[in-house]
Design a protein around this motif. Structure first.
Motif, PDB file in Angstrom:
ATOM      1  N   ARG A  13      38.541  53.305  36.248  1.00  0.00           N
ATOM      2  CA  ARG A  13      39.626  53.696  37.149  1.00  0.00           C
ATOM      3  C   ARG A  13      39.059  54.141  38.492  1.00  0.00           C
ATOM      4  N   PHE A  14      39.686  53.710  39.548  1.00  0.00           N
ATOM      5  CA  PHE A  14      39.295  54.153  40.889  1.00  0.00           C
ATOM      6  C   PHE A  14      40.416  54.986  41.465  1.00  0.00           C
ATOM      7  N   LYS A  15      40.026  55.984  42.254  1.00  0.00           N
ATOM      8  CA  LYS A  15      41.043  56.757  42.983  1.00  0.00           C
ATOM      9  C   LYS A  15      41.301  56.057  44.293  1.00  0.00           C
ATOM     10  N   LEU A  38      45.705  56.450  40.856  1.00  0.00           N
ATOM     11  CA  LEU A  38      44.600  55.947  40.051  1.00  0.00           C
ATOM     12  C   LEU A  38      44.809  54.452  39.822  1.00  0.00           C
ATOM     13  N   PHE A  39      43.802  53.683  40.135  1.00  0.00           N
ATOM     14  CA  PHE A  39      43.912  52.238  39.974  1.00  0.00           C
ATOM     15  C   PHE A  39      42.951  51.788  38.885  1.00  0.00           C
ATOM     16  N   GLU A  40      43.469  51.043  37.929  1.00  0.00           N
ATOM     17  CA  GLU A  40      42.631  50.647  36.802  1.00  0.00           C
ATOM     18  C   GLU A  40      42.075  49.235  37.015  1.00  0.00           C
ATOM     19  N   ALA A  41      40.807  49.162  37.408  1.00  0.00           N
ATOM     20  CA  ALA A  41      40.202  47.862  37.722  1.00  0.00           C
ATOM     21  C   ALA A  41      39.724  47.143  36.465  1.00  0.00           C
ATOM     22  N   LEU A  42      39.421  47.898  35.403  1.00  0.00           N
ATOM     23  CA  LEU A  42      39.073  47.301  34.107  1.00  0.00           C
ATOM     24  C   LEU A  42      39.864  48.023  33.035  1.00  0.00           C
ATOM     25  N   GLY A  59      37.659  34.826  37.027  1.00  0.00           N
ATOM     26  CA  GLY A  59      38.850  35.636  37.279  1.00  0.00           C
ATOM     27  C   GLY A  59      39.203  35.558  38.748  1.00  0.00           C
ATOM     28  N   HIS A  60      40.477  35.794  39.058  1.00  0.00           N
ATOM     29  CA  HIS A  60      40.923  35.743  40.447  1.00  0.00           C
ATOM     30  C   HIS A  60      40.274  36.865  41.253  1.00  0.00           C
ATOM     31  N   ASN A  61      40.403  36.812  42.579  1.00  0.00           N
ATOM     32  CA  ASN A  61      39.872  37.871  43.431  1.00  0.00           C
ATOM     33  C   ASN A  61      40.501  39.196  43.028  1.00  0.00           C
ATOM     34  N   GLY A  62      39.663  40.195  42.840  1.00  0.00           N
ATOM     35  CA  GLY A  62      40.189  41.511  42.489  1.00  0.00           C
ATOM     36  C   GLY A  62      40.462  41.678  41.003  1.00  0.00           C
ATOM     37  N   SER A  63      40.057  40.719  40.181  1.00  0.00           N
ATOM     38  CA  SER A  63      40.348  40.813  38.740  1.00  0.00           C
ATOM     39  C   SER A  63      39.409  41.775  38.010  1.00  0.00           C
ATOM     40  N   GLY A  64      38.324  42.181  38.687  1.00  0.00           N
ATOM     41  CA  GLY A  64      37.439  43.177  38.072  1.00  0.00           C
ATOM     42  C   GLY A  64      36.052  42.664  37.710  1.00  0.00           C
ATOM     43  N   LYS A  65      35.719  41.451  38.130  1.00  0.00           N
ATOM     44  CA  LYS A  65      34.428  40.849  37.761  1.00  0.00           C
ATOM     45  C   LYS A  65      33.244  41.677  38.263  1.00  0.00           C
ATOM     46  N   SER A  66      33.265  41.980  39.564  1.00  0.00           N
ATOM     47  CA  SER A  66      32.142  42.728  40.131  1.00  0.00           C
ATOM     48  C   SER A  66      32.081  44.130  39.543  1.00  0.00           C
ATOM     49  N   THR A  67      33.243  44.717  39.325  1.00  0.00           N
ATOM     50  CA  THR A  67      33.283  46.058  38.731  1.00  0.00           C
ATOM     51  C   THR A  67      32.640  46.021  37.344  1.00  0.00           C
ATOM     52  N   LEU A  68      32.956  44.978  36.582  1.00  0.00           N
ATOM     53  CA  LEU A  68      32.381  44.841  35.243  1.00  0.00           C
ATOM     54  C   LEU A  68      30.853  44.716  35.316  1.00  0.00           C
ATOM     55  N   LEU A  93      23.696  41.608  42.681  1.00  0.00           N
ATOM     56  CA  LEU A  93      25.105  41.980  42.810  1.00  0.00           C
ATOM     57  C   LEU A  93      25.673  41.441  44.112  1.00  0.00           C
ATOM     58  N   GLU A  94      26.891  41.871  44.433  1.00  0.00           N
ATOM     59  CA  GLU A  94      27.544  41.368  45.634  1.00  0.00           C
ATOM     60  C   GLU A  94      26.650  41.580  46.844  1.00  0.00           C
ATOM     61  N   LEU A  95      26.902  40.784  47.864  1.00  0.00           N
ATOM     62  CA  LEU A  95      26.140  40.930  49.096  1.00  0.00           C
ATOM     63  C   LEU A  95      26.237  42.356  49.604  1.00  0.00           C
ATOM     64  N   ASP A 171      26.039  38.017  40.475  1.00  0.00           N
ATOM     65  CA  ASP A 171      27.434  38.059  40.941  1.00  0.00           C
ATOM     66  C   ASP A 171      27.630  37.110  42.118  1.00  0.00           C
ATOM     67  N   GLU A 172      28.318  36.009  41.839  1.00  0.00           N
ATOM     68  CA  GLU A 172      28.866  35.182  42.919  1.00  0.00           C
ATOM     69  C   GLU A 172      27.847  34.533  43.839  1.00  0.00           C
ATOM     70  N   VAL A 173      26.968  35.366  44.362  1.00  0.00           N
ATOM     71  CA  VAL A 173      26.149  35.104  45.543  1.00  0.00           C
ATOM     72  C   VAL A 173      25.544  33.713  45.675  1.00  0.00           C
ATOM     73  N   THR A 203      30.997  33.454  38.928  1.00  0.00           N
ATOM     74  CA  THR A 203      31.100  32.438  39.963  1.00  0.00           C
ATOM     75  C   THR A 203      32.512  31.885  39.995  1.00  0.00           C
ATOM     76  N   HIS A 204      32.894  31.399  41.172  1.00  0.00           N
ATOM     77  CA  HIS A 204      34.200  30.739  41.282  1.00  0.00           C
ATOM     78  C   HIS A 204      34.033  29.235  41.142  1.00  0.00           C
ATOM     79  N   GLN A 205      32.800  28.784  40.999  1.00  0.00           N
ATOM     80  CA  GLN A 205      32.548  27.348  40.960  1.00  0.00           C
ATOM     81  C   GLN A 205      32.611  26.828  39.531  1.00  0.00           C
TER      82      GLN A 205
HETATM   83  N1  LIG Z   1      35.038  51.615  44.856  1.00  0.00           N
HETATM   84  C1  LIG Z   1      36.290  51.207  44.697  1.00  0.00           C
HETATM   85  N2  LIG Z   1      37.328  52.022  44.973  1.00  0.00           N
HETATM   86  C2  LIG Z   1      38.601  51.621  44.801  1.00  0.00           C
HETATM   87  N3  LIG Z   1      38.971  50.429  44.335  1.00  0.00           N
HETATM   88  C3  LIG Z   1      37.990  49.566  44.024  1.00  0.00           C
HETATM   89  C4  LIG Z   1      36.595  49.903  44.189  1.00  0.00           C
HETATM   90  N4  LIG Z   1      35.851  48.842  43.791  1.00  0.00           N
HETATM   91  C5  LIG Z   1      36.727  47.887  43.411  1.00  0.00           C
HETATM   92  N5  LIG Z   1      38.002  48.321  43.537  1.00  0.00           N
HETATM   93  C6  LIG Z   1      39.215  47.576  43.205  1.00  0.00           C
HETATM   94  O1  LIG Z   1      39.097  47.107  41.891  1.00  0.00           O
HETATM   95  C7  LIG Z   1      39.636  45.797  41.754  1.00  0.00           C
HETATM   96  C8  LIG Z   1      38.600  44.885  41.184  1.00  0.00           C
HETATM   97  O2  LIG Z   1      37.591  44.666  42.151  1.00  0.00           O
HETATM   98  P1  LIG Z   1      36.338  43.736  41.891  1.00  0.00           P
HETATM   99  O3  LIG Z   1      35.477  43.826  43.106  1.00  0.00           O
HETATM  100  O4  LIG Z   1      35.737  44.063  40.596  1.00  0.00           O
HETATM  101  O5  LIG Z   1      37.021  42.295  41.814  1.00  0.00           O
HETATM  102  P2  LIG Z   1      36.352  40.875  41.644  1.00  0.00           P
HETATM  103  O6  LIG Z   1      36.930  40.262  40.442  1.00  0.00           O
HETATM  104  O7  LIG Z   1      34.878  40.985  41.756  1.00  0.00           O
HETATM  105  O8  LIG Z   1      36.932  40.096  42.919  1.00  0.00           O
HETATM  106  P3  LIG Z   1      36.263  38.976  43.876  1.00  0.00           P
HETATM  107  O9  LIG Z   1      36.504  37.649  43.216  1.00  0.00           O
HETATM  108  O10 LIG Z   1      37.056  39.091  45.145  1.00  0.00           O
HETATM  109  O11 LIG Z   1      34.812  39.295  44.065  1.00  0.00           O
HETATM  110  C9  LIG Z   1      40.117  45.411  43.149  1.00  0.00           C
HETATM  111  O12 LIG Z   1      41.496  45.629  43.223  1.00  0.00           O
HETATM  112  C10 LIG Z   1      39.376  46.349  44.066  1.00  0.00           C
HETATM  113  O13 LIG Z   1      40.138  46.617  45.213  1.00  0.00           O
END
Ligand SMILES: Nc1ncnc2c1ncn2[C@@H]1O[C@H](COP(=O)(O)OP(=O)(O)OP(=O)(O)O)[C@@H](O)[C@H]1O
Ligand SMILES: [Mg+2]
Length: 382
Positions: A13-15, A38-42, A59-68, A93-95, A171-173, A203-205
């Motif tokens: 969860r992110f604030k 509170l936003f639940e990214a995973l 997963g789509h953009n913002g689906s939580g891949k990088s967070t995972l 990890l991400e750039l 991740d992606e890069v 990857t999105h590819q």
């Molecule tokens: N530090 C943070 N604080 C608040 N929200 C965050 C934070 N990091 C990620 N998020 C949110 O969590 C969700 C998941 O983000 P994440 O970067 O994991 O997505 P992703 O699947 O990697 O997307 P992409 O394909 O664009 O790379 C998004 O809605 C993002 O805005």
């Protein structure tokens, strides 16, 4: 197969802070005003990865891949659940994540080594291999803040694959590097696979996933919605991507088969700027209204175009239906492109039928422009 990565009921969860006052004066007069959400990214994600497996995360953009991935690498702490790893891990990890921008490439390599518990002497031993792989000898003493994103990825990938990790997380890069370097990275990943190392890859590819992954996990709004065979994972990923289907929903729509794609002219060749007609043969067991999706990919797996499916309705009677798709003013430059064809439900966007690489088109272009499409660069000198 012994378990190397265990992700058990992980939530993150992110604030998120919403500012109520936008002007500086209001913010000074009412500090702290606004609300926190509170936003639940995973959401309760569990899976395990066996030794030597290569798992693609889609997963789509913002689906939580990088967070995972960040949770797996320990860069982020899960809000709930547990992650256990067996063996050493190197991550790409991400750039922007990982390197100290003010430091040179050389200093960053040593810093990263020390973070992994490598002695200076041990890094000395692998330093030349890292620089060789990155092809950045000339820039190794330049602060990385002056690197292009491609250079940055070269160095980061070179470090990650030379520190002898049991687990590699990417991740992606890869998409950032040029095609030749991408191929080199994929080659190295294959070597890693032969050596029995474990790989987690975002990857999105679709082509990359198909080419190198043993398994695909699909995330949608932080939920794991698929975990298994790659082809099935890609299908479910598309379904969620195109339709924005509610997480967890299962399609119950009638199925359409994309029987064949042919060219009435007898050839899939088209000149740049010209017209190519495609005939698509569809078979359905009942009457269906759908939208036709046409995707064009480069051979390296880059999506060049997806049509606006809303503007491409098709009405299928039970049995076989043939539709013609006219591709006009083809803006592509010379090369071979793969065409995916699908039919989606007009309401929910659920995929009713899909065919990967239904056709390959050859574009002929005699001009001098380079790349995938011709950009008209009109130069005016005043
Ligand atoms: N530090 C943070 N604080 C608040 N929200 C965050 C934070 N990091 C990620 N998020 C949110 O969590 C969700 C998941 O983000 P994440 O970067 O994991 O997505 P992703 O699947 O990697 O997307 P992409 O394909 O664009 O790379 C998004 O809605 C993002 O805005
Ligand atoms: Mg990401």
């Amino acid at each position: 197969m012994s378990e190397v990565i265990a992700v058990d009921g992980v939530s993150k969860r992110f604030k998120i802070h919403h500012e109520r006052h936008n002007s500086l004066k209001e913010r000074i007069l009412h500090p702290g005003a606004g609300s926190t959400e509170l936003f639940e990214a995973l959401r309760d994600v569990s899976f395990s990865v066996g030794e030597g497996e290569t798992v693609g995360i889609l997963g789509h953009n913002g689906s939580g891949k990088s967070t995972l991935l960040k949770c797996v690498c320990g860069v982020l702490q899960p809000s709930a659940g547990q992650i256990r790893l067996r063996g050493s891990l190197a991550a790409l990890l991400e750039l922007g994540a990982g390197f100290q921008h003010e430091l040179s490439g050389r200093d960053n390599v040593y810093l990263y080594g020390s973070m992994l518990g490598f002695s200076r002497k041990r890094v000395d031993q692998i330093f030349d291999d890292i620089v060789d792989f990155s092809e950045l000898a000339h820039f190794i003493d330049t602060p990385v803040k002056f690197y292009s994103s491609g250079m940055y990825v070269r160095l980061a990938f070179a470090v990650a694959v030379n520190v002898d990790p049991d687990i590699l997380v990417v991740d992606e890069v890869l998409a950032v590097g040029d095609e030749r370097f991408q191929a080199k990275c994929i080659d190295r990943i294959r070597t890693f696979q032969r050596e029995g190392r474990t790989i987690l890859l975002v990857t999105h590819q679709a082509d990359t996933v198909k080419a190198i992954c043993d398994r695909a996990i699909v995330l949608d709004h932080g939920l794991k919605v698929a975990d298994g065979e790659v082809g099935e994972g890609l299908r479910i990923f598309r379904e969620h991507l195109l339709g924005g289907a509610a997480p967890g929903s299962t399609p119950s729509a009638p199925a359409v088969r994309i029987e064949a794609v042919s060219a009435p002219s007898g050839s899939f060749e088209v000149r740049h700027g010209g017209q190519l007609d495609l005939e698509v043969d569809l078979v359905s067991d009942q009457a269906v209204s759908g939208n036709l999706v046409i995707e064009v990919y480069t051979r390296s797996g880059l999506l060049v175009s997806r049509n606006d499916a809303q503007a491409a309705p098709v009405d299928l009677a039970p049995g076989a239906t043939r539709v013609t798709v006219g591709l006009s003013d083809v803006p592509l430059l010379d090369g071979v492109y793969d065409v995916n064809v699908g039919v989606v439900d007009p309401q929910g966007g659920t995929v009713l039928g899909w065919r990967e690489k239904a056709a390959a088109i050859q574009v002929i272009y005699d001009g001098r422009a380079g790349g995938v499409v011709a950009l008209d660069a009109a130069v005016t000198q005043w």
